[in-house]
Design an enzyme around this catalytic site. Structure first.
Site, short mmCIF file in Angstrom:
data_model
loop_
_atom_site.label_atom_id
_atom_site.label_comp_id
_atom_site.label_asym_id
_atom_site.label_seq_id
_atom_site.Cartn_x
_atom_site.Cartn_y
_atom_site.Cartn_z
N GLU A 243 15.35 4.41 49.00
CA GLU A 243 15.85 3.89 50.26
C GLU A 243 15.24 4.65 51.43
O GLU A 243 15.14 5.87 51.44
CB GLU A 243 17.39 3.91 50.35
CG GLU A 243 17.94 3.18 51.57
CD GLU A 243 17.38 1.76 51.71
OE1 GLU A 243 16.31 1.61 52.29
OE2 GLU A 243 18.04 0.81 51.22
N ASP A 310 18.92 -3.87 50.85
CA ASP A 310 19.37 -4.55 52.06
C ASP A 310 19.01 -6.03 52.03
O ASP A 310 18.99 -6.70 53.07
CB ASP A 310 18.77 -3.89 53.30
CG ASP A 310 17.24 -3.88 53.26
OD1 ASP A 310 16.67 -4.32 52.24
OD2 ASP A 310 16.63 -3.43 54.24
#
Length: 628
Positions: A243, A310
């Site tokens: 991430e 996401d």
């Protein structure tokens, strides 16, 4: 967004598919991982069973012409029933609407479902033929497609909250996947992680909230902030998405079918990335070191394929993958790679492409005395067939606990005797390749397991330092005994003076099977010593003698003519007579007080009790002690 379905060229008829070389059912990668003590918690494959015991379907396809679904299972060999797919999808397009988790988790478990909550379409059914000659389905996921499951406690989200046992927080994780390059279609995009543990719920999380495998390019750190590092050349490379950073390592990958392995070990906060050819050869380590600067792991337990945490696009050509809630060893990784190359590799080339390896954990599950035991050893690689097992050393320790190893690799027996066995086995495949490994197994005590304690009598003079020992023998019962026995001792009754002492060396013994162990019991006694003698307070005989001496001294004094008497003479006579009277009446040390002298250990017969304790099992024995 609106998506135009792609036409899939289903030229592989059932008869053509059947011409691929036959592959016998064999242990899958999750069998190997379970045997190593690092089981899969999610397993997905479009090509085969990943766990030999799995009996469910591999995936579901949906026919776009009428929205009818088909659950796709396997043949008896464990290979996907490809003919059923081609028949069902003939004349139309089919999409892979769900990929089932083969670890039999509750409800949806760790199934990969189409991500309708974020507008992701399922990927059409594709086909590919690796070097094995098997034509198998593949999910060529392009931007706008993807699969997702949220983790537990994720809140309100259309795709549900149903992952099971996915790593959370700063937990160990291992993952591998098999992907195809883009030579037959598909995209290798610059972002992102494509298969692994992702955010839950869907969001752009902070550093360390993802651990996903990647096969992708990167347009450069300056042009794309998502690229934490790049490999050599132009890419694509293998990588890990943590991430806010996809970290790509190693050379540009040129193999058509790639196996990519990644793991994180919280015990040393290190991560490892490996890649190899899924059809032949060994894994290469591309990175093994600390997490990138600014990263700590805080996994959220989501599961995704072909999309980022996401919901960003993360295209990939996916065939197979697994996720573990533990950190594997290099040996286990190698064993899994050998299994991959054996299944996907060149026809007849398994022996050269995959090293024969024993994959069972070296510490086998424990058994219990009086209960039947059976454990099957596993191997992978080599010819993949005709494994034959033999014990090359330590066979006597197996016999002692009632076990034996069959040529088929089954360790079994009635285990009537508790104990521990250590032994070495060799496995040989049909091409005469061999591999060896050492194993250990404990057969724990049955409910009636016990031991006895015995020792020879001791006869000793007070103060003696030789001849004051006895050998204590701790003997397992007829069913054997396994465990550490702690030894203590005590002496009774209490002596009237200078109590004898006892000690044991060693103070514990380890029992295994029916063999006895010994400890040395040492007795300590005290010899009598002499000292200055004076009347004891309360000894009437002593004080009577002293008083008589005083009276006699006075008579003598007054018997002296008056002219010769003096107080000095009187005092001297008085003291002398008192002392003589006391000594005469005391009778020696036995009835008097003294300075530094003592009576020593009282002669007599005593009982020494030796007690052994092992868990809830307690046994004792006695030794007769004679103090002369």
């Amino acid at each position: 967004m609106k998506k135009t379905p792609r036409i899939i060229l289903c030229l592989m008829l059932a008869g053509a598919i059947s011409q691929a070389r036959p592959v016998q059912a064999q242990a899958g990668p999750c069998d190997i991982l379970a045997a190593a003590g690092t089981p899969c918690i999610a397993a997905h494959s479009l090509a085969r069973r990943m766990l030999a015991a799995y009996t469910g379907n591999l995936f579901q396809v949906t026919r776009t012409s009428d929205n009818t679904t088909l659950n796709v299972g396997t043949l008896s060999t464990g290979i996907v029933n490809a003919a059923a797919v081609t028949s069902f999808c003939a004349g139309t397009t089919c999409v892979i609407s769900e990929i089932y988790d083969q670890m039999n988790t509750p409800a949806n478990g760790n199934n990969l479902t189409k991500d309708v909550a974020y507008g992701k379409y399922p990927a059409p059914v594709g086909w590919t033929t690796p070097a094995s000659g098997l034509t198998i389905p593949i999910a060529r996921i392009v931007p706008g497609e993807g699969y997702y499951q949220s983790g537990p406690g994720c809140g309100s989200i259309a795709s549900g909250c149903s992952t099971v046992n996915m790593p959370m927080g700063n937990s160990a994780i291992t993952a591998y996947m098999i992907v195809e390059d883009t030579s037959e279609g598909g995209v290798a995009d610059g972002c992102c992680g494509q298969y692994g543990d992702t955010e839950s719920p869907t969001e752009n999380g902070v550093n360390g909230t993802m651990f996903s495998l990647s096969y992708s390019t990167c347009p450069g750190q300056g042009a794309s902030p998502d690229c934490g590092s790049e490999g050599a050349g132009a890419g694509p490379w293998a990588g890990l998405d943590l991430e806010n950073g996809i970290f790509l390592y190693g050379p540009t990958l040129t193999q058509k079918y790639l196996s990519i392995f990644g793991r994180y070990d919280p015990s040393n906060t290190s991560m490892t990335l490996k890649s190899g050819d899924a059809t032949q050869g060994q894994l290469a380590t591309l990175y093994n070191g600390p997490l990138p600067a600014g990263y700590t792991m805080n996994l959220q337990g989501g599961l995704s394929l072909g999309r980022g945490g996401d919901a960003s696009n993360a295209p990939v050509n996916f065939i197979e993958g697994a996720i573990l809630a533990s950190a594997t060893t290099d040996a286990t990784d190698n064993a899994v790679q050998a299994n991959l190359t054996s299944f996907y590799g060149l026809a007849g080339s398994e022996t050269s492409n995959a090293t024969l390896a024993i994959t069972s954990a070296t510490t086998l599950p424990s058994g219990r005395a009086g209960t039947a035991y059976a454990q099957t050893l596993t191997a992978s690689g080599g010819s993949g067939t005709g494994y034959s097992w033999t014990v090359t050393s330590g066979g006597s320790s197996l016999t002692a606990v009632g076990l034996s190893l069959s040529s088929g690799g089954v360790l079994s027996g009635s285990t009537q005797t508790a104990g521990a066995a250590s032994f070495t086995v060799e496995v040989t495949d049909s091409a005469s390749n061999t591999a060896t490994a050492g194993f250990s197994v404990n057969i724990d005590n049955g409910p009636a397991a016990t031991f006895t304690i015995a020792g020879a009598a001791v006869s000793v003079a007070p103060g003696a330092t030789t001849g004051n020992t006895s050998t204590i023998t701790v003997t397992p019962g007829s069913g054997g005994f396994l465990g550490t026995v702690s030894l203590t001792c005590s002496i009774s009754p209490t002596a009237t003076s200078d109590q004898a002492t006892c000690s044991l060396s060693p103070s514990s013994v380890n029992l295994s099977g029916t063999s006895a162990q010994t400890s040395t019991l040492t007795i300590g006694t005290t010899a009598a010593t002499a000292g200055l003698v004076y009347p004891k307070l309360g000894n009437r005989k002593g004080w009577l003698g002293a008083g008589s001496g005083a009276v006699f001294a006075l008579l003598v004094f007054f018997g002296i003519p008056a002219r010769r008497r003096s107080w000095r003479t009187m005092l001297s006579i008085l003291v002398a007579m008192i002392a003589l009277g006391a000594l005469a009446s005391c009778g020696g040390v036995g009835s008097s007080g003294g300075g530094d002298g003592n009576a020593g250990t009282s002669p007599g017969t005593y009982t020494v009790t030796v007690t052994g304790t092992s868990g809830a099992t307690i046994a004792s024995g006695t030794v007769t002690l004679t103090v002369q």
